[in-house]
Design a protein around this motif. Structure first.
Motif, short mmCIF file in Angstrom:
data_model
loop_
_atom_site.label_atom_id
_atom_site.label_comp_id
_atom_site.label_asym_id
_atom_site.label_seq_id
_atom_site.Cartn_x
_atom_site.Cartn_y
_atom_site.Cartn_z
N GLY A 1 1.44 -15.04 2.63
CA GLY A 1 2.22 -13.86 2.26
C GLY A 1 2.37 -12.93 3.43
O GLY A 1 1.85 -13.19 4.52
N SER A 2 3.07 -11.84 3.19
CA SER A 2 3.29 -10.88 4.27
C SER A 2 3.35 -9.47 3.69
O SER A 2 3.69 -9.27 2.53
CB SER A 2 4.59 -11.19 5.01
N GLN A 3 3.01 -8.54 4.53
CA GLN A 3 3.06 -7.12 4.17
C GLN A 3 4.52 -6.68 4.26
O GLN A 3 5.22 -7.01 5.21
CB GLN A 3 2.21 -6.35 5.15
N GLU A 4 4.97 -5.94 3.27
CA GLU A 4 6.35 -5.46 3.21
C GLU A 4 6.35 -3.95 2.98
O GLU A 4 5.40 -3.41 2.45
CB GLU A 4 7.11 -6.14 2.07
N ILE A 5 7.44 -3.32 3.37
CA ILE A 5 7.63 -1.89 3.12
C ILE A 5 9.01 -1.70 2.51
O ILE A 5 10.01 -2.17 3.06
CB ILE A 5 7.50 -1.06 4.41
N THR A 6 9.07 -1.04 1.35
CA THR A 6 10.34 -0.79 0.69
C THR A 6 11.10 0.31 1.42
O THR A 6 10.51 1.04 2.23
CB THR A 6 10.12 -0.35 -0.78
N PRO A 7 12.39 0.46 1.15
CA PRO A 7 13.14 1.56 1.77
C PRO A 7 12.53 2.93 1.47
O PRO A 7 12.66 3.86 2.25
CB PRO A 7 14.54 1.43 1.15
N GLY A 8 11.82 3.05 0.34
CA GLY A 8 11.15 4.30 -0.01
C GLY A 8 9.78 4.44 0.63
O GLY A 8 9.00 5.30 0.25
N ARG A 9 9.45 3.56 1.58
CA ARG A 9 8.19 3.56 2.34
C ARG A 9 6.98 3.15 1.50
O ARG A 9 5.86 3.50 1.79
CB ARG A 9 7.93 4.91 3.00
N GLU A 10 7.20 2.39 0.42
CA GLU A 10 6.11 1.89 -0.40
C GLU A 10 5.60 0.58 0.21
O GLU A 10 6.39 -0.32 0.52
CB GLU A 10 6.59 1.65 -1.83
N LEU A 11 4.31 0.47 0.37
CA LEU A 11 3.69 -0.70 0.96
C LEU A 11 3.27 -1.68 -0.14
O LEU A 11 2.73 -1.27 -1.16
CB LEU A 11 2.45 -0.26 1.75
N PHE A 12 3.55 -2.98 0.06
CA PHE A 12 3.10 -4.01 -0.88
C PHE A 12 3.03 -5.34 -0.15
O PHE A 12 3.45 -5.47 0.99
CB PHE A 12 4.03 -4.09 -2.09
N TYR A 13 2.47 -6.32 -0.82
CA TYR A 13 2.41 -7.67 -0.27
C TYR A 13 3.36 -8.56 -1.03
O TYR A 13 3.45 -8.52 -2.25
CB TYR A 13 1.00 -8.25 -0.38
N SER A 14 4.08 -9.38 -0.30
CA SER A 14 4.94 -10.39 -0.86
C SER A 14 4.22 -11.73 -0.68
O SER A 14 3.90 -12.12 0.45
CB SER A 14 6.28 -10.39 -0.12
N VAL A 15 3.92 -12.40 -1.78
CA VAL A 15 3.16 -13.66 -1.73
C VAL A 15 4.10 -14.83 -1.97
O VAL A 15 4.85 -14.86 -2.95
CB VAL A 15 2.02 -13.64 -2.77
N ARG A 16 4.06 -15.79 -1.05
CA ARG A 16 4.92 -16.97 -1.14
C ARG A 16 4.26 -18.12 -1.88
O ARG A 16 4.90 -18.84 -2.62
CB ARG A 16 5.34 -17.43 0.25
N ARG A 17 2.97 -18.32 -1.62
CA ARG A 17 2.31 -19.44 -2.29
C ARG A 17 0.80 -19.39 -2.10
O ARG A 17 0.30 -18.68 -1.23
CB ARG A 17 2.85 -20.78 -1.80
#
Length: 79
Positions: A54-70
């Protein structure tokens, strides 16, 4: 932060069900009982240890989350 091994396994079980070629966002709303920071820290531990891809992502509103692929091979061994 104290690691919660039951929660780590819960994340792994959720990641196991990600359809091939898709990814899911790991946020507190997926679990109903904790904060986004708690989820983020635990997912970060699993990605860093090679249990999840997975990877760390940031939304346009500057919210931090992780996107998990598998779930990685190492993560499957824990289930």
């Amino acid at each position: 932060m104290q690691r919660n091994m039951d929660f780590l396994r819960q994340i792994l079980f959720l990641a196991e069900n990600v359809p091939a070629g898709e990814q899911i966002s790991m946020r507190a709303s997926e679990f109903n009982t904790c904060s986004d920071e708690f989820v983020y820290e635990h997912v970060h531990l699993l990605v860093d240890a090679g249990f999840l891809e997975g990877s760390q992502e940031i939304t346009p509103g500057r919210e931090l989350f992780y996107s998990v692929r598998r779930l990685a091979w190492r993560g499957r061994g824990c289930l």
